[in-house]
Design a protein around this motif. Structure first.
Motif, PDB file in Angstrom:
ATOM      1  N   ILE A   2      41.979  41.591  38.229  1.00 49.43           N
ATOM      2  CA  ILE A   2      41.604  40.943  39.397  1.00 49.43           C
ATOM      3  C   ILE A   2      39.911  40.673  39.401  1.00 49.43           C
ATOM      4  O   ILE A   2      39.278  41.480  38.963  1.00 49.43           O
ATOM      5  CB  ILE A   2      42.131  41.487  40.668  1.00 49.43           C
ATOM      6  N   GLU A   3      39.510  39.423  39.958  1.00 44.43           N
ATOM      7  CA  GLU A   3      38.367  38.952  40.160  1.00 44.43           C
ATOM      8  C   GLU A   3      38.160  39.047  41.774  1.00 44.43           C
ATOM      9  O   GLU A   3      39.006  38.358  42.312  1.00 44.43           O
ATOM     10  CB  GLU A   3      37.892  37.838  39.690  1.00 44.43           C
ATOM     11  N   CYS A   4      36.937  39.312  42.283  1.00 47.34           N
ATOM     12  CA  CYS A   4      37.112  39.423  43.853  1.00 47.34           C
ATOM     13  C   CYS A   4      35.797  38.403  44.026  1.00 47.34           C
ATOM     14  O   CYS A   4      34.836  38.486  43.267  1.00 47.34           O
ATOM     15  CB  CYS A   4      36.786  40.773  44.410  1.00 47.34           C
ATOM     16  N   TYR A   5      35.967  37.785  44.997  1.00 46.00           N
ATOM     17  CA  TYR A   5      34.894  36.732  45.452  1.00 46.00           C
ATOM     18  C   TYR A   5      34.681  36.783  46.837  1.00 46.00           C
ATOM     19  O   TYR A   5      35.616  37.138  47.754  1.00 46.00           O
ATOM     20  CB  TYR A   5      35.249  35.447  45.497  1.00 46.00           C
ATOM     21  N   GLU A   6      33.276  36.900  47.289  1.00 46.96           N
ATOM     22  CA  GLU A   6      32.880  36.741  48.794  1.00 46.96           C
ATOM     23  C   GLU A   6      33.156  35.280  49.459  1.00 46.96           C
ATOM     24  O   GLU A   6      32.580  34.558  48.805  1.00 46.96           O
ATOM     25  CB  GLU A   6      31.621  37.272  48.903  1.00 46.96           C
ATOM     26  N   GLN A   7      33.577  35.244  50.188  1.00 50.81           N
ATOM     27  CA  GLN A   7      33.909  33.822  50.979  1.00 50.81           C
ATOM     28  C   GLN A   7      32.960  33.803  52.076  1.00 50.81           C
ATOM     29  O   GLN A   7      32.223  34.671  52.546  1.00 50.81           O
ATOM     30  CB  GLN A   7      35.427  33.592  51.469  1.00 50.81           C
ATOM     31  N   LYS A   8      32.739  32.904  52.832  1.00 52.09           N
ATOM     32  CA  LYS A   8      31.832  32.559  54.043  1.00 52.09           C
ATOM     33  C   LYS A   8      32.512  33.574  55.224  1.00 52.09           C
ATOM     34  O   LYS A   8      33.761  33.863  55.025  1.00 52.09           O
ATOM     35  CB  LYS A   8      32.173  31.134  54.626  1.00 52.09           C
ATOM     36  N   GLY A   9      31.432  34.058  55.819  1.00 55.87           N
ATOM     37  CA  GLY A   9      31.704  35.137  56.610  1.00 55.87           C
ATOM     38  C   GLY A   9      32.030  36.562  56.097  1.00 55.87           C
ATOM     39  O   GLY A   9      32.235  37.454  56.856  1.00 55.87           O
ATOM     40  N   GLY A  10      31.776  36.750  54.835  1.00 54.77           N
ATOM     41  CA  GLY A  10      32.016  38.123  54.228  1.00 54.77           C
ATOM     42  C   GLY A  10      33.536  38.340  53.807  1.00 54.77           C
ATOM     43  O   GLY A  10      33.585  39.479  53.465  1.00 54.77           O
ATOM     44  N   LEU A  11      34.254  37.493  54.218  1.00 55.83           N
ATOM     45  CA  LEU A  11      35.728  38.010  53.636  1.00 55.83           C
ATOM     46  C   LEU A  11      35.819  37.861  52.062  1.00 55.83           C
ATOM     47  O   LEU A  11      35.099  36.969  51.539  1.00 55.83           O
ATOM     48  CB  LEU A  11      36.559  36.707  54.204  1.00 55.83           C
ATOM     49  N   VAL A  12      36.464  38.941  51.558  1.00 55.35           N
ATOM     50  CA  VAL A  12      36.377  38.811  50.348  1.00 55.35           C
ATOM     51  C   VAL A  12      37.978  38.415  49.895  1.00 55.35           C
ATOM     52  O   VAL A  12      39.034  38.995  50.384  1.00 55.35           O
ATOM     53  CB  VAL A  12      36.417  40.425  49.767  1.00 55.35           C
ATOM     54  N   THR A  13      38.260  37.710  48.837  1.00 50.14           N
ATOM     55  CA  THR A  13      39.354  37.412  48.396  1.00 50.14           C
ATOM     56  C   THR A  13      39.616  37.524  46.790  1.00 50.14           C
ATOM     57  O   THR A  13      38.527  37.918  46.320  1.00 50.14           O
ATOM     58  CB  THR A  13      39.569  35.771  48.400  1.00 50.14           C
ATOM     59  N   ALA A  14      40.800  37.977  46.264  1.00 56.30           N
ATOM     60  CA  ALA A  14      40.924  38.486  45.102  1.00 56.30           C
ATOM     61  C   ALA A  14      42.243  37.580  44.394  1.00 56.30           C
ATOM     62  O   ALA A  14      43.070  37.387  44.968  1.00 56.30           O
ATOM     63  CB  ALA A  14      41.126  39.899  45.054  1.00 56.30           C
ATOM     64  N   PRO A  51      37.982  45.540  47.557  1.00 53.61           N
ATOM     65  CA  PRO A  51      36.528  45.916  47.710  1.00 53.61           C
ATOM     66  C   PRO A  51      35.832  45.310  48.745  1.00 53.61           C
ATOM     67  O   PRO A  51      36.159  44.085  49.103  1.00 53.61           O
ATOM     68  CB  PRO A  51      35.866  45.610  46.362  1.00 53.61           C
ATOM     69  N   ALA A  52      34.701  45.560  49.247  1.00 54.98           N
ATOM     70  CA  ALA A  52      33.899  44.793  50.354  1.00 54.98           C
ATOM     71  C   ALA A  52      32.583  44.576  50.008  1.00 54.98           C
ATOM     72  O   ALA A  52      32.156  45.234  48.923  1.00 54.98           O
ATOM     73  CB  ALA A  52      33.926  45.767  51.663  1.00 54.98           C
ATOM     74  N   MET A  53      32.132  43.718  50.488  1.00 55.33           N
ATOM     75  CA  MET A  53      30.515  43.248  50.201  1.00 55.33           C
ATOM     76  C   MET A  53      29.654  44.011  51.203  1.00 55.33           C
ATOM     77  O   MET A  53      29.659  44.354  52.375  1.00 55.33           O
ATOM     78  CB  MET A  53      30.320  41.847  50.267  1.00 55.33           C
ATOM     79  N   LYS A  54      28.883  44.919  50.451  1.00 49.67           N
ATOM     80  CA  LYS A  54      27.843  45.687  51.169  1.00 49.67           C
ATOM     81  C   LYS A  54      26.531  45.976  50.494  1.00 49.67           C
ATOM     82  O   LYS A  54      26.346  46.066  49.192  1.00 49.67           O
ATOM     83  CB  LYS A  54      28.362  47.127  51.209  1.00 49.67           C
ATOM     84  N   ASN A  55      25.451  45.512  51.384  1.00 46.28           N
ATOM     85  CA  ASN A  55      24.025  45.247  50.814  1.00 46.28           C
ATOM     86  C   ASN A  55      23.936  44.619  49.135  1.00 46.28           C
ATOM     87  O   ASN A  55      23.333  44.959  48.346  1.00 46.28           O
ATOM     88  CB  ASN A  55      23.599  46.703  50.163  1.00 46.28           C
ATOM     89  N   GLY A  56      24.894  43.549  49.407  1.00 45.82           N
ATOM     90  CA  GLY A  56      24.730  42.525  48.046  1.00 45.82           C
ATOM     91  C   GLY A  56      25.579  42.994  46.896  1.00 45.82           C
ATOM     92  O   GLY A  56      25.641  42.266  46.159  1.00 45.82           O
ATOM     93  N   SER A  57      26.261  44.101  47.160  1.00 46.15           N
ATOM     94  CA  SER A  57      27.100  44.515  45.885  1.00 46.15           C
ATOM     95  C   SER A  57      28.744  44.431  46.585  1.00 46.15           C
ATOM     96  O   SER A  57      28.963  45.009  47.513  1.00 46.15           O
ATOM     97  CB  SER A  57      26.780  46.019  45.509  1.00 46.15           C
ATOM     98  N   LEU A  58      29.463  44.089  45.557  1.00 45.15           N
ATOM     99  CA  LEU A  58      30.835  44.302  45.863  1.00 45.15           C
ATOM    100  C   LEU A  58      31.323  45.379  45.329  1.00 45.15           C
ATOM    101  O   LEU A  58      31.498  45.622  44.098  1.00 45.15           O
ATOM    102  CB  LEU A  58      31.523  43.025  45.106  1.00 45.15           C
ATOM    103  N   GLY A  59      32.252  46.152  46.092  1.00 46.13           N
ATOM    104  CA  GLY A  59      32.766  47.650  45.549  1.00 46.13           C
ATOM    105  C   GLY A  59      33.553  48.114  46.614  1.00 46.13           C
ATOM    106  O   GLY A  59      33.386  47.878  47.938  1.00 46.13           O
ATOM    107  N   TRP A  60      34.194  49.073  46.422  1.00 38.90           N
ATOM    108  CA  TRP A  60      35.035  49.951  47.303  1.00 38.90           C
ATOM    109  C   TRP A  60      34.065  50.681  48.157  1.00 38.90           C
ATOM    110  O   TRP A  60      33.176  51.372  47.508  1.00 38.90           O
ATOM    111  CB  TRP A  60      36.277  50.622  46.995  1.00 38.90           C
ATOM    112  N   SER A  61      34.065  50.864  49.593  1.00 44.44           N
ATOM    113  CA  SER A  61      33.120  51.382  50.095  1.00 44.44           C
ATOM    114  C   SER A  61      33.468  53.085  50.051  1.00 44.44           C
ATOM    115  O   SER A  61      32.575  53.800  50.303  1.00 44.44           O
ATOM    116  CB  SER A  61      33.309  51.097  51.881  1.00 44.44           C
TER     117      SER A  61
END
Length: 99
Positions: free
Chosen positions: A7-19, A74-84
């Motif tokens: 899968i590829e994950c993408y950050e959408q508007k408002g910080g929502l991550v889609t995959a 995964p979530a976007m945190k500090n500019g990086s996408l990954g599981w918290s």
């Protein structure tokens, strides 16, 4: 059911991550997706995802299908996408990778 998920994950508007991505399984296992059904998938490291066909009107051919993933993404945190945090291991798992 042995399978592989990419899968590829993408950050959408408002910080929502889609995959989205593709799953490769035995052809008979793709029948689990009929009728828009959600299929549970657990990654090697224990993250629980729910998969549906990207195009529910088109039946997959062969052993590969395009899917949309939801659940423990995964979530976007500090500019990086990954599981918290690592997921807890829960019994047998299925192979998966996330980009």
């Amino acid at each position: 059911m042995a399978s592989a998920l990419e899968i590829e994950c993408y950050e959408q508007k408002g910080g929502l991550v889609t995959a989205s991505g593709e799953i490769e399984v035995a052809g008979s296992a793709l029948a689990l997706f009929r009728g828009g059904a959600k299929v549970a998938f657990v990654t090697e490291d224990g993250h629980e995802l729910s998969l549906v066909l990207a195009d529910s009107k088109t039946a997959p051919v062969g052993a590969v299908a395009q899917v949309v993933a939801t659940g423990d993404l995964p979530a976007m945190k500090n500019g990086s996408l990954g599981w918290s945090q690592p997921a807890a291991q829960k019994g047998p798992t299925r192979a998966a990778s996330a980009a």
